[in-house]
Design a protein around this motif. Structure first.
Motif, PDB file in Angstrom:
ATOM      1  N   ALA A  17      -8.588  28.566  25.880  1.00  0.00           N
ATOM      2  CA  ALA A  17      -8.615  27.190  25.386  1.00  0.00           C
ATOM      3  C   ALA A  17      -7.242  26.538  25.561  1.00  0.00           C
ATOM      4  O   ALA A  17      -7.128  25.408  26.040  1.00  0.00           O
ATOM      5  CB  ALA A  17      -9.038  27.167  23.921  1.00  0.00           C
ATOM      6  N   VAL A  18      -6.213  27.291  25.197  1.00  0.00           N
ATOM      7  CA  VAL A  18      -4.858  26.735  25.305  1.00  0.00           C
ATOM      8  C   VAL A  18      -4.519  26.447  26.768  1.00  0.00           C
ATOM      9  O   VAL A  18      -3.945  25.404  27.095  1.00  0.00           O
ATOM     10  CB  VAL A  18      -3.817  27.690  24.670  1.00  0.00           C
ATOM     11  N   GLN A  19      -4.895  27.370  27.644  1.00  0.00           N
ATOM     12  CA  GLN A  19      -4.624  27.148  29.068  1.00  0.00           C
ATOM     13  C   GLN A  19      -5.248  25.853  29.577  1.00  0.00           C
ATOM     14  O   GLN A  19      -4.616  25.075  30.288  1.00  0.00           O
ATOM     15  CB  GLN A  19      -5.226  28.292  29.884  1.00  0.00           C
ATOM     16  N   LYS A  20      -6.501  25.652  29.200  1.00  0.00           N
ATOM     17  CA  LYS A  20      -7.195  24.455  29.673  1.00  0.00           C
ATOM     18  C   LYS A  20      -6.566  23.196  29.089  1.00  0.00           C
ATOM     19  O   LYS A  20      -6.394  22.190  29.779  1.00  0.00           O
ATOM     20  CB  LYS A  20      -8.684  24.524  29.322  1.00  0.00           C
ATOM     21  N   LEU A  21      -6.216  23.258  27.807  1.00  0.00           N
ATOM     22  CA  LEU A  21      -5.573  22.101  27.186  1.00  0.00           C
ATOM     23  C   LEU A  21      -4.229  21.832  27.843  1.00  0.00           C
ATOM     24  O   LEU A  21      -3.830  20.696  28.079  1.00  0.00           O
ATOM     25  CB  LEU A  21      -5.387  22.351  25.687  1.00  0.00           C
ATOM     26  N   ARG A  22      -3.558  22.908  28.149  1.00  0.00           N
ATOM     27  CA  ARG A  22      -2.240  22.767  28.739  1.00  0.00           C
ATOM     28  C   ARG A  22      -2.321  22.100  30.111  1.00  0.00           C
ATOM     29  O   ARG A  22      -1.555  21.192  30.427  1.00  0.00           O
ATOM     30  CB  ARG A  22      -1.610  24.157  28.856  1.00  0.00           C
ATOM     31  N   ARG A  23      -3.280  22.571  30.874  1.00  0.00           N
ATOM     32  CA  ARG A  23      -3.449  22.008  32.216  1.00  0.00           C
ATOM     33  C   ARG A  23      -3.725  20.499  32.134  1.00  0.00           C
ATOM     34  O   ARG A  23      -3.215  19.717  32.915  1.00  0.00           O
ATOM     35  CB  ARG A  23      -4.611  22.712  32.930  1.00  0.00           C
ATOM     36  N   ALA A  24      -4.536  20.124  31.159  1.00  0.00           N
ATOM     37  CA  ALA A  24      -4.917  18.713  31.068  1.00  0.00           C
ATOM     38  C   ALA A  24      -3.823  17.855  30.445  1.00  0.00           C
ATOM     39  O   ALA A  24      -3.630  16.705  30.832  1.00  0.00           O
ATOM     40  CB  ALA A  24      -6.204  18.585  30.256  1.00  0.00           C
ATOM     41  N   LEU A  25      -3.119  18.438  29.480  1.00  0.00           N
ATOM     42  CA  LEU A  25      -2.215  17.599  28.677  1.00  0.00           C
ATOM     43  C   LEU A  25      -0.767  17.625  29.137  1.00  0.00           C
ATOM     44  O   LEU A  25      -0.014  16.686  28.876  1.00  0.00           O
ATOM     45  CB  LEU A  25      -2.269  18.043  27.212  1.00  0.00           C
ATOM     46  N   GLU A  26      -0.395  18.687  29.800  1.00  0.00           N
ATOM     47  CA  GLU A  26       1.014  18.832  30.143  1.00  0.00           C
ATOM     48  C   GLU A  26       1.558  17.629  30.925  1.00  0.00           C
ATOM     49  O   GLU A  26       2.641  17.122  30.571  1.00  0.00           O
ATOM     50  CB  GLU A  26       1.251  20.124  30.902  1.00  0.00           C
ATOM     51  N   PRO A  27       0.839  17.168  31.932  1.00  0.00           N
ATOM     52  CA  PRO A  27       1.366  16.014  32.683  1.00  0.00           C
ATOM     53  C   PRO A  27       1.589  14.803  31.784  1.00  0.00           C
ATOM     54  O   PRO A  27       2.536  14.044  31.966  1.00  0.00           O
ATOM     55  CB  PRO A  27       0.270  15.722  33.707  1.00  0.00           C
ATOM     56  N   LEU A  28       0.720  14.635  30.794  1.00  0.00           N
ATOM     57  CA  LEU A  28       0.834  13.492  29.892  1.00  0.00           C
ATOM     58  C   LEU A  28       2.008  13.643  28.920  1.00  0.00           C
ATOM     59  O   LEU A  28       2.877  12.794  28.839  1.00  0.00           O
ATOM     60  CB  LEU A  28      -0.449  13.335  29.068  1.00  0.00           C
ATOM     61  N   VAL A  29       1.991  14.730  28.181  1.00  0.00           N
ATOM     62  CA  VAL A  29       2.977  14.838  27.104  1.00  0.00           C
ATOM     63  C   VAL A  29       4.357  15.146  27.633  1.00  0.00           C
ATOM     64  O   VAL A  29       5.358  14.722  27.041  1.00  0.00           O
ATOM     65  CB  VAL A  29       2.587  15.892  26.038  1.00  0.00           C
ATOM     66  N   ASN A  30       4.451  15.836  28.726  1.00  0.00           N
ATOM     67  CA  ASN A  30       5.787  16.177  29.195  1.00  0.00           C
ATOM     68  C   ASN A  30       6.423  15.100  30.059  1.00  0.00           C
ATOM     69  O   ASN A  30       7.588  15.164  30.359  1.00  0.00           O
ATOM     70  CB  ASN A  30       5.788  17.531  29.885  1.00  0.00           C
ATOM     71  N   SER A  31       5.640  14.077  30.437  1.00  0.00           N
ATOM     72  CA  SER A  31       6.293  12.975  31.141  1.00  0.00           C
ATOM     73  C   SER A  31       6.598  11.853  30.174  1.00  0.00           C
ATOM     74  O   SER A  31       7.662  11.259  30.181  1.00  0.00           O
ATOM     75  CB  SER A  31       5.417  12.452  32.278  1.00  0.00           C
ATOM     76  N   ALA A  32       5.659  11.561  29.226  1.00  0.00           N
ATOM     77  CA  ALA A  32       5.863  10.418  28.346  1.00  0.00           C
ATOM     78  C   ALA A  32       6.605  10.789  27.074  1.00  0.00           C
ATOM     79  O   ALA A  32       7.330   9.975  26.530  1.00  0.00           O
ATOM     80  CB  ALA A  32       4.500   9.809  27.975  1.00  0.00           C
TER      81      ALA A  32
END
Ligand code: ZN
Lengths: 243, 196
Positions: B178-193
């Motif tokens: 679950a964490v992996q999937k969330l990470r894949r989806a969210l990382e671009p968002l949270v780590n850029s903004a």
């Protein structure tokens, strides 16, 4: 720096379930960065919005469940489970009319026209099937009733049902005996003793009294017999009759 | 809180059905939150709330004060949520199509703005929220349940495993996936903004 923690260790650590890797994270810039990235992701999950509930939400929940809680709510499970009931109910009406025309205090004459007796037997069979099913449900409910946590368990429903069943049980037993159906008569006689026991119980029983009832039911293996017999009756009634 | 729960439980067990209301008052919102996170659907979550309180009431004689009433209640709620989600047969493969076309997806998106975002989230919050919701929807039932219980409910892996009938390892792996999937989806968002 050797042996960087795995991503899984980071996850466990985030949730406070991992073995301490904080020393490593403190000392290793690469791992610190990837742990912080994971933290940001997991923290952002907290933003998952849950729709607000109305200010009187608790009242609404209560209003929705209160009527369904009913002190005796587990008896709601009590119902007619099989389609056979429709046929059985009709059979009871038929047999009711049949009984009204005969005096059951006196044995019915043994000699009957073959077709006449065949119909009666089938009608009786279906009615007995229904009777066994109802008895089975009472026994099952009692066997499944957990011991009362505090004080006593209200079994008035089963007691009253057993009382009703007792009456029809006597009737069917006598009829079976009259017809020379020894097996049915024997089963009904055993059932009658257990029903009598239940009907004579107080409407609220203590854990010990409930246990005693369980023992009565289990020692006789009556539930098992009723089940087997009931399914045989159902089968032969289904095979031989469309009322 | 726990003490007043056990007082209410004792009164209900002694036959005072109205005492159950105190427990409903105290726990219905948090049961709703749990159920919503588990099911992702408002109507399902409402069903879970009602069914949970009814089941708990009927099974109260089985509740022993070893765990707090809340823990016991949330376990009933999560098991029932899981049953409900399973009965919907939402498989991870079809979840995307379903949320694009199905009523569950649209309801949830409509409901979303009401979860008031904090001021720091105004910029990219909506997108993060939507991404979290859609990613949770793409998890398998087991992944979603295990993750929600760990992340939002703070249950231990051991507790989760025992409610789901999974080994500790299987529970961990569900959470990791679950964490992996969330990470894949969210990382671009949270780590850029999110970060400077
Ligand atoms: Zn490192």
């Amino acid at each position: 720096m050797m042996n960087h923690p795995t991503e899984e260790q980071f996850v466990l650590y985030y949730y406070g379930e991992g073995a301490g890797i904080e020393d490593h994270i403190g000392a290793c810039e690469q791992c610190r960065a990837s742990y912080q990235a994971l933290q940001r992701v997991l923290n952002s999950v907290d933003s998952f919005p849950v729709p607000e509930r109305a200010p009187d939400y608790e009242n609404r929940v209560w209003a929705a469940i209160e009527g369904r809680m009913g002190k005796r709510s587990r008896w709601l499970l009590f119902g007619w489970r099989r389609p056979m009931f429709a046929a059985a109910a009709m059979a009871l009406l038929v047999i009711g009319a049949f009984l009204a025309g005969h005096s059951w205090q006196r044995p019915a004459p043994r000699q009957m026209a073959a077709s006449d007796s065949g119909v009666r037997e089938r009608v009786l069979l279906v009615a007995v099937g229904d009777h066994l099913e109802r008895s089975e449900m009472v026994l099952v409910e009692l066997v499944n009733a957990g011991a009362p946590v505090a004080g006593r368990l209200d079994i008035s429903y089963e007691r009253n049902t057993a009382e009703d069943l007792l009456e029809s049980n006597r009737l069917y037993r006598q009829t079976a005996a009259t017809n020379g159906d020894v097996a049915t008569a024997a089963l009904l006689e055993e059932l009658e003793r257990v029903l009598l026991e239940i009907a004579h119980s107080p409407s609220e029983v203590s854990a010990r009294q409930l246990e005693e009832l369980h023992r009565q039911i289990e020692d006789r293996g009556i539930l098992f017999k009723v089940k087997i017999f009931g399914s045989q009756v159902e089968q032969s009634a289904g095979n031989s009759t469309t009322l | 809180m726990e003490d007043s729960d056990s007082v209410a439980v004792a009164r209900v067990k002694a036959g005072d059905g109205d005492a159950y209301r105190a427990l409903v008052d105290r726990h219905s919102r948090s049961v709703f939150r749990l159920a919503y996170r588990m099911t992702g659907n408002e109507q399902d979550a409402e069903d879970v709330v009602q069914e949970t309180f009814l089941r708990a009431y009927k099974q109260l004689h089985r509740y022993e004060a070893r765990a707090s009433f809340g823990t016991w209640l949330y376990r009933i709620a999560s098991n029932y949520s899981l049953d409900l989600v399973r009965s919907r047969k939402r498989h991870p493969q079809t979840a995307l199509d379903e949320s694009a076309a199905g009523e569950a997806g649209t309801n949830r998106v409509d409901a979303m703005p009401s979860g008031a975002p904090g001021p720091d989230r105004l910029l990219f919050g909506d997108e993060v929220q939507r991404t979290v919701a859609s990613t949770l929807d793409q998890l398998s039932n087991q992944e979603r349940t295990a993750f929600v219980l760990r992340h939002f409910e703070g249950q231990s892996i051991e507790e989760i495993g025992s409610s789901l009938g999974l080994s500790g390892n299987a529970t961990k792996h569900s959470i990791f996936r679950a964490v992996q999937k969330l990470r894949r989806a969210l990382e671009p968002l949270v780590n850029s903004a999110g970060v400077s």
